[in-house]
Design a protein around this motif. Structure first.
Motif, PDB file in Angstrom:
ATOM      1  N   GLY A 182       0.813  -1.215   0.000  1.00  0.00           N
ATOM      2  CA  GLY A 182       0.000   0.000   0.000  1.00  0.00           C
ATOM      3  C   GLY A 182       0.842   1.258   0.000  1.00  0.00           C
ATOM      4  O   GLY A 182       0.532   2.228  -0.710  1.00  0.00           O
ATOM      5  N   LEU A 183       1.931   1.267   0.776  1.00  0.00           N
ATOM      6  CA  LEU A 183       2.816   2.436   0.814  1.00  0.00           C
ATOM      7  C   LEU A 183       3.508   2.652  -0.532  1.00  0.00           C
ATOM      8  O   LEU A 183       3.671   3.798  -0.979  1.00  0.00           O
ATOM      9  CB  LEU A 183       3.854   2.260   1.925  1.00  0.00           C
ATOM     10  CG  LEU A 183       3.321   2.364   3.361  1.00  0.00           C
ATOM     11  CD1 LEU A 183       4.420   1.997   4.357  1.00  0.00           C
ATOM     12  CD2 LEU A 183       2.793   3.762   3.653  1.00  0.00           C
ATOM     13  N   ILE A 184       3.904   1.567  -1.167  1.00  0.00           N
ATOM     14  CA  ILE A 184       4.562   1.692  -2.473  1.00  0.00           C
ATOM     15  C   ILE A 184       3.581   2.204  -3.521  1.00  0.00           C
ATOM     16  O   ILE A 184       3.901   3.101  -4.318  1.00  0.00           O
ATOM     17  CB  ILE A 184       5.167   0.336  -2.889  1.00  0.00           C
ATOM     18  CG1 ILE A 184       6.283  -0.068  -1.934  1.00  0.00           C
ATOM     19  CG2 ILE A 184       5.700   0.410  -4.317  1.00  0.00           C
ATOM     20  CD1 ILE A 184       6.798  -1.474  -2.138  1.00  0.00           C
ATOM     21  N   VAL A 185       2.375   1.657  -3.521  1.00  0.00           N
ATOM     22  CA  VAL A 185       1.350   2.118  -4.465  1.00  0.00           C
ATOM     23  C   VAL A 185       1.011   3.584  -4.222  1.00  0.00           C
ATOM     24  O   VAL A 185       0.804   4.360  -5.167  1.00  0.00           O
ATOM     25  CB  VAL A 185       0.090   1.235  -4.351  1.00  0.00           C
ATOM     26  CG1 VAL A 185      -1.056   1.825  -5.168  1.00  0.00           C
ATOM     27  CG2 VAL A 185       0.395  -0.181  -4.808  1.00  0.00           C
ATOM     28  N   ILE A 202       8.477  -1.812   4.622  1.00  0.00           N
ATOM     29  CA  ILE A 202       7.702  -0.724   5.228  1.00  0.00           C
ATOM     30  C   ILE A 202       8.630   0.386   5.704  1.00  0.00           C
ATOM     31  O   ILE A 202       8.377   1.580   5.484  1.00  0.00           O
ATOM     32  CB  ILE A 202       6.860  -1.262   6.407  1.00  0.00           C
ATOM     33  CG1 ILE A 202       5.764  -2.196   5.893  1.00  0.00           C
ATOM     34  CG2 ILE A 202       6.234  -0.114   7.200  1.00  0.00           C
ATOM     35  CD1 ILE A 202       5.010  -2.904   7.000  1.00  0.00           C
ATOM     36  N   LEU A 203       9.720   0.008   6.358  1.00  0.00           N
ATOM     37  CA  LEU A 203      10.672   0.997   6.861  1.00  0.00           C
ATOM     38  C   LEU A 203      11.278   1.812   5.728  1.00  0.00           C
ATOM     39  O   LEU A 203      11.370   3.048   5.813  1.00  0.00           O
ATOM     40  CB  LEU A 203      11.781   0.300   7.660  1.00  0.00           C
ATOM     41  CG  LEU A 203      12.891   1.192   8.227  1.00  0.00           C
ATOM     42  CD1 LEU A 203      12.309   2.216   9.194  1.00  0.00           C
ATOM     43  CD2 LEU A 203      13.959   0.355   8.909  1.00  0.00           C
ATOM     44  N   VAL A 204      11.662   1.146   4.649  1.00  0.00           N
ATOM     45  CA  VAL A 204      12.225   1.856   3.497  1.00  0.00           C
ATOM     46  C   VAL A 204      11.198   2.825   2.913  1.00  0.00           C
ATOM     47  O   VAL A 204      11.523   3.976   2.586  1.00  0.00           O
ATOM     48  CB  VAL A 204      12.701   0.847   2.426  1.00  0.00           C
ATOM     49  CG1 VAL A 204      13.063   1.578   1.137  1.00  0.00           C
ATOM     50  CG2 VAL A 204      13.895   0.054   2.931  1.00  0.00           C
ATOM     51  N   SER A 205       9.964   2.374   2.789  1.00  0.00           N
ATOM     52  CA  SER A 205       8.914   3.233   2.229  1.00  0.00           C
ATOM     53  C   SER A 205       8.682   4.466   3.089  1.00  0.00           C
ATOM     54  O   SER A 205       8.535   5.583   2.569  1.00  0.00           O
ATOM     55  CB  SER A 205       7.611   2.437   2.092  1.00  0.00           C
ATOM     56  OG  SER A 205       7.754   1.374   1.183  1.00  0.00           O
ATOM     57  N   VAL A 206       8.642   4.291   4.400  1.00  0.00           N
ATOM     58  CA  VAL A 206       8.430   5.421   5.303  1.00  0.00           C
ATOM     59  C   VAL A 206       9.587   6.418   5.190  1.00  0.00           C
ATOM     60  O   VAL A 206       9.382   7.644   5.165  1.00  0.00           O
ATOM     61  CB  VAL A 206       8.261   4.931   6.750  1.00  0.00           C
ATOM     62  CG1 VAL A 206       8.272   6.105   7.727  1.00  0.00           C
ATOM     63  CG2 VAL A 206       6.963   4.142   6.890  1.00  0.00           C
TER      64      VAL A 206
END
Length: 359
Positions: free
Chosen positions: A122-125, A234-238
């Protein structure tokens, strides 16, 4: 219109995947041979490297040579895709078999792991959506995107100053980094304006590809632990989403200047270097040492892709490879890896030699 969409899909997805079958065939172990993402990433890097090899001589020799680049590169993609399909048919069969196995085991994830992956995806999208719907203007567009427009509309390669429209000699400082010409190639085969290619299409390609490299690196570092890997993504996306602490951070370039060579280098190419080096580092047995030809091919392609992104990329990737190579040689007592790593940097050395001569 449908034909152009299919051609664009073939250039960006089908051809890289077929080309990636060739180097993966010569990689040790069965892990990479059963990973379609690794096949695509290897082929994507190869396709960019081939464009750099074709485009640089044409730019230097033929001022109106853009149609020649379009023809030669299209032929090269078709030929190399066919070679990849023929030589890598065993890899393709293994991918199909592995896909059936994964489908039979589709419920093996725990609910917690599934939720983590749902958040990560979801974060990547979300990042892809924001990059696509909020096209950010940047001052460098006045040069780089304008060069793509000039190449597509007039077939002239780096002989017109975008700021004034006047003719000039070849701009060596920028001409050897061919990413704007690759964007013009995509515009020519798709019929889409180069500015739309840069601001709207490339984020749809470069952002997912960058996260695929993070995924491959995470698999190496976390030993394929699905739960930890999801948390890593998730950490990378944040960090990327909230990384706009200045205009110079890699996160700012990643999401707001995705189409530029500087962004491509620091966010995608350097990750590809780490992916290759981690894979070479993991495969340390004598039997595996003899089967690493595929990784050396991909590492050479990464070096060419770095030069395609920006002139300094050839130097920076060579420096990174040299530092990591020394660590590998000392820690694992593998001095025999140093000549191979040096050989993988030969494209960068030749590229920098050409640059120094022309300057």
């Amino acid at each position: 219109m449908i034909a152009k969409v299919l051609i664009t899909f073939g250039v960006l997805f089908a051809a890289p995947f077929c080309m990636g079958l060739l180097p993966v065939r010569f990689m040790p172990g069965e892990e990479q041979k059963k990973d379609p993402l690794a096949v695509y990433l290897a082929g994507f890097l190869l396709s960019l490297a081939v464009f750099q090899i074709i485009a640089v001589p044409v730019i230097l020799i033929m001022p109106w040579g853009f149609p020649r680049i379009v023809i030669l590169y299209s032929i090269a993609l078709v030929v190399l895709s066919a070679v990849g399909l023929i030589a890598g048919r065993t890899v393709l069969n293994e991918l199909v078999a592995e896909g059936k196995v994964l489908w039979d085991r589709r419920s093996r994830f725990s609910v917690e792991t599934f939720i983590y992956w749902l958040i990560a995806v979801g974060l990547i999208v979300f990042q892809i959506y924001m990059a696509y719907t909020h096209a950010f203007f940047d001052g460098d567009d006045a040069y780089y995107v304008a060069q793509s427009v000039i190449a597509d509309q007039s077939n002239v390669l780096y002989r017109i100053l975008p700021y004034t429209g006047l003719t000039t000699t070849v701009d060596v400082r920028h001409a050897l980094a061919t990413l704007p010409i690759w964007e013009a190639y995509l515009a020519r085969i798709s019929g889409i304006h180069p500015a739309i290619i840069a601001h709207s299409l490339l984020p749809l390609i470069f952002i997912p590809v960058t996260y695929l490299f993070y995924f491959q690196i995470g698999k190496r570092l976390l030993k394929k632990d699905c739960r930890k890997l999801a948390v890593f993504m998730i950490l990378v996306s944040v960090l990327q989403i909230f990384g706009n602490t200045s205009i110079y951070t890699n996160s700012t370039f990643f999401l707001m200047r995705t189409w530029q060579g500087k962004s491509m280098l620091c966010n995608m190419v350097l990750l590809a270097v780490l992916w290759c080096l981690l894979s070479l580092w993991d495969n340390r047995g004598e039997a595996k040492e003899e089967k690493q030809t595929g990784w050396w091919i991909v590492l050479c392609a990464v070096n060419m892709t770095a030069a395609m992104a920006t002139t300094m990329g050839a130097f920076l990737t060579g420096l990174l490879i040299a530092v990591v190579g020394l660590v590998i040689a000392v820690r694992d007592k593998r001095p025999q890896v140093l000549p191979k790593l040096a050989a993988s940097c030969i494209p960068c050395i030749l590229y920098l030699a050409v640059y120094m001569v022309l300057v």
